[in-house]
Design an enzyme around this catalytic site. Structure first.
Site, PDB file in Angstrom:
ATOM      1  N   GLU A  24       0.803  -1.216   0.000  1.00 20.94           N
ATOM      2  CA  GLU A  24       0.000   0.000   0.000  1.00 20.94           C
ATOM      3  C   GLU A  24       0.835   1.264   0.000  1.00 20.94           C
ATOM      4  OE1 GLU A  24      -3.750   1.934   2.512  1.00 20.94           O
ATOM      5  OE2 GLU A  24      -3.106  -0.140   2.889  1.00 20.94           O
ATOM      6  N   ASP A  25       1.970   1.247   0.735  1.00 19.47           N
ATOM      7  CA  ASP A  25       2.712   2.505   0.845  1.00 19.47           C
ATOM      8  C   ASP A  25       4.206   2.424   0.523  1.00 19.47           C
ATOM      9  OD1 ASP A  25       3.278   1.018   3.075  1.00 19.47           O
ATOM     10  OD2 ASP A  25       2.963   2.640   4.518  1.00 19.47           O
ATOM     11  N   ARG A  27       5.497  -0.256  -2.116  1.00 24.88           N
ATOM     12  CA  ARG A  27       5.801  -1.039  -3.324  1.00 24.88           C
ATOM     13  C   ARG A  27       6.390  -0.185  -4.439  1.00 24.88           C
ATOM     14  NH1 ARG A  27       4.590  -5.621  -6.171  1.00 24.88           N
ATOM     15  NH2 ARG A  27       3.152  -6.487  -4.639  1.00 24.88           N
ATOM     16  N   GLY A  54      -4.554  -9.814  -0.471  1.00 23.96           N
ATOM     17  CA  GLY A  54      -5.609 -10.143   0.482  1.00 23.96           C
ATOM     18  C   GLY A  54      -5.059 -10.358   1.878  1.00 23.96           C
ATOM     19  N   GLU A  88       3.425 -13.191   7.132  1.00 27.76           N
ATOM     20  CA  GLU A  88       4.790 -13.298   6.601  1.00 27.76           C
ATOM     21  C   GLU A  88       5.808 -13.092   7.720  1.00 27.76           C
ATOM     22  OE1 GLU A  88       4.054 -11.507   2.076  1.00 27.76           O
ATOM     23  OE2 GLU A  88       5.422 -10.502   3.472  1.00 27.76           O
TER      24      GLU A  88
END
Length: 525
Positions: A24-25, A27, A54, A88
């Site tokens: 979202e912030d 990549r 997701g 992760e």
């Protein structure tokens, strides 16, 4: 960008680095820049190319994390708002415990203490997951605290983004050799002290030569050093097998193109243009020129060595010491054979595919070690030659080696012999057959009486590491080189009487007893 499929044993196919980040912030900015920098350094890096991951993490992604040597966690303001990111992170920390995977946190525009305590903007993002994943919250909370306590990088401390990325990449390059298995681990025996010594010399010697006979390990040592220090230079290139490549049509031009394109990072570079050499002279570069035979090769590849920056380093490997003198190297490092302990270790890794010698084969192994005299190439070839053979086959093979040099060893050593002129070849063969261990002054008198030019001839053989003069003024030759010389004479004819030299008592007796001399020859003794 790469993605990985699931495998039954993911640890067998490792990535160097796994990147965990918030799509979202980060990549399209920091993460993409870091990924590009890692790839440019040849670091195999996994980045998830799915734009909408997701909240659930796939099994293939879990396998990929397991199959990585190092994980970089890019903590950002939105990282803790993603269940996938937190899964992760949990998996990464599990791998840290189970596989000793290295984990490096990077705090990108977020306070490490906020991540550690789940407060501030990170805490707000994290708390929103409570309703959806109540059963995972405690595990994620522990994972954030644990990861934030690890040593890493803080963008509030290193504010210049390019400098931050550079430091992260250099840290990875420093850690990778310690965790990634080396594909050539069987070759790397007894090199550590030599590498450290050469690295120390390079600190004060911008131009350094590594000199020794064929098969002694010059290229292996140079490659290890290159892999270790190349990250410290703006451009680097390892040009291997220059002798062989330069003999091909357009070989030097191809090598020059490869060198300039790699060092200047410009695939469209045009050889033979002086501008390229000027660009080369303005960069801090590391260049390894492997198996050089003459000064012309060096000048064709890099131009004038005097034009390079003082911070640059050139490493040249060669069998001919005169080449190093001609290009005015600052230091010459002589490669010598392995000591008996390291020689035995290297041999048994190839002969037994393990690190311990079979007690029943210890005496036979010692005979091979004595025969190879510390030459790594010979130890590897002979180890493979008798691998998984019975003891009686070992005994017979070793007996054969006393009379016939293994063809693969002969082929490598004979390259130096083929470079000699006729006088030099005759001197070499005479030393191999008769004069190994004899007084140098007596040998010179003999050669002068035979119409040779011993001063220059012997000097060239010494420079090409084919003979040596010891402190007692005795002319000496490595056992394998002596076998090379004698094998060359043996191959002149199956009939000893047709050979140019005789040294073995049985051959001499046969020729004299049965009057089988058909060409001129002489013997010593």
């Amino acid at each position: 960008m790469a993605s990985s499929s699931s495998s039954s044993n993911p640890r067998n196919n490792k990535h160097d680095v796994f990147l965990s980040f918030s799509e979202e912030d980060t990549r399209d900015n920091f993460t993409s820049h870091l990924y590009s920098a890692l790839c440019q350094k040849g670091i195999e890096t996994f980045i998830d190319d799915q734009l909408n991951r997701g909240d659930e993490i796939s099994q293939s992604l879990l396998d990929t994390i397991e199959a990585s040597s190092i994980s970089i966690i890019i903590f950002s303001e939105k990282y803790a708002s993603s269940g996938c990111c937190l899964d992760e992170l949990s998996k990464v920390l599990d791998c840290r415990k189970v596989y000793a995977q290295i984990v490096i946190p990077v705090f990108y525009r977020v306070d490490p203490s906020h991540v550690r305590k789940q407060i501030g903007s990170s805490g707000v993002s994290f708390s929103k997951l409570k309703e959806k994943f109540p059963e995972k919250m405690q595990r994620w909370r522990s994972a954030l605290t644990e990861a934030a306590n690890l040593s890493g990088f803080d963008s509030f401390v290193i504010r210049n983004e390019s400098e931050l990325i550079k430091k992260v990449v250099n840290d990875i390059l420093e850690k990778l050799p310690k965790v990634v298995p080396c594909d050539s681990k069987n070759e790397l025996v007894g090199v550590e002290s030599r590498v450290e010594e050469i690295e120390s010399l390079l600190g004060a010697a911008p131009l350094l030569g590594i000199w020794g006979i064929g098969g002694i390990g010059k290229t292996t040592i140079a490659r290890v050093i290159f892999n270790r220090i190349s990250r410290n230079f703006k451009g680097s290139c390892f040009l291997e097998n220059i002798r062989e490549e330069s003999q091909k049509a357009g070989g030097l031009a191809f090598l020059q193109q490869k060198l300039l394109s790699e060092v200047l990072k410009d695939v469209n570079v045009i050889p033979h243009i002086d501008l390229n050499f000027r660009r080369l002279s303005c960069r801090k570069v590391l260049i390894v020129l492997d198996d050089v035979t003459c000064l012309n090769q060096i000048e064709s590849l890099v131009g004038s060595l005097d034009r390079l920056l003082p911070e640059s380093r050139i490493l040249i490997t060669t069998r001919n010491k005169q080449v190093l003198r001609n290009c005015h190297v600052n230091q010459i490092y002589e490669m010598k054979g392995l000591g008996d302990d390291h020689a035995l270790e290297l041999f048994i890794r190839h002969a037994f595919r393990q690190n311990l010698v079979d007690v029943d084969y210890k005496e036979l192994s010692d005979k091979v070690i004595n025969y190879a005299q510390g030459v790594p190439l010979a130890l590897k070839i002979l180890g493979c030659y008798i691998f998984e053979r019975k003891k009686e086959v070992w005994e017979n093979a070793i007996k054969k080696l006393k009379n016939f040099l293994h063809q693969n060893i002969l082929d490598v050593l004979k390259i130096s012999y083929d470079d000699l002129d006729n006088d030099e070849k005759n001197i070499f063969l005479d030393v191999a057959c008769f004069f190994n261990g004899e007084d140098i002054y007596l040998v010179k008198k003999f050669f002068e009486a035979s119409g040779f030019y011993p001063e220059i001839g012997i000097s060239i053989l010494v420079d090409k590491a084919l003979i040596a003069i010891n402190s007692y003024n005795k002319i000496t030759m490595h056992d394998l080189l002596q076998e090379l010389g004698r094998e060359i004479v043996r191959q002149e004819s199956t009939n000893p009487g047709n050979r140019t030299r005789l040294w073995h008592h049985e051959d001499i007796y046969e020729v004299l007893a049965y009057n089988r001399v058909s060409i001129f020859y002489f013997f010593w003794g």
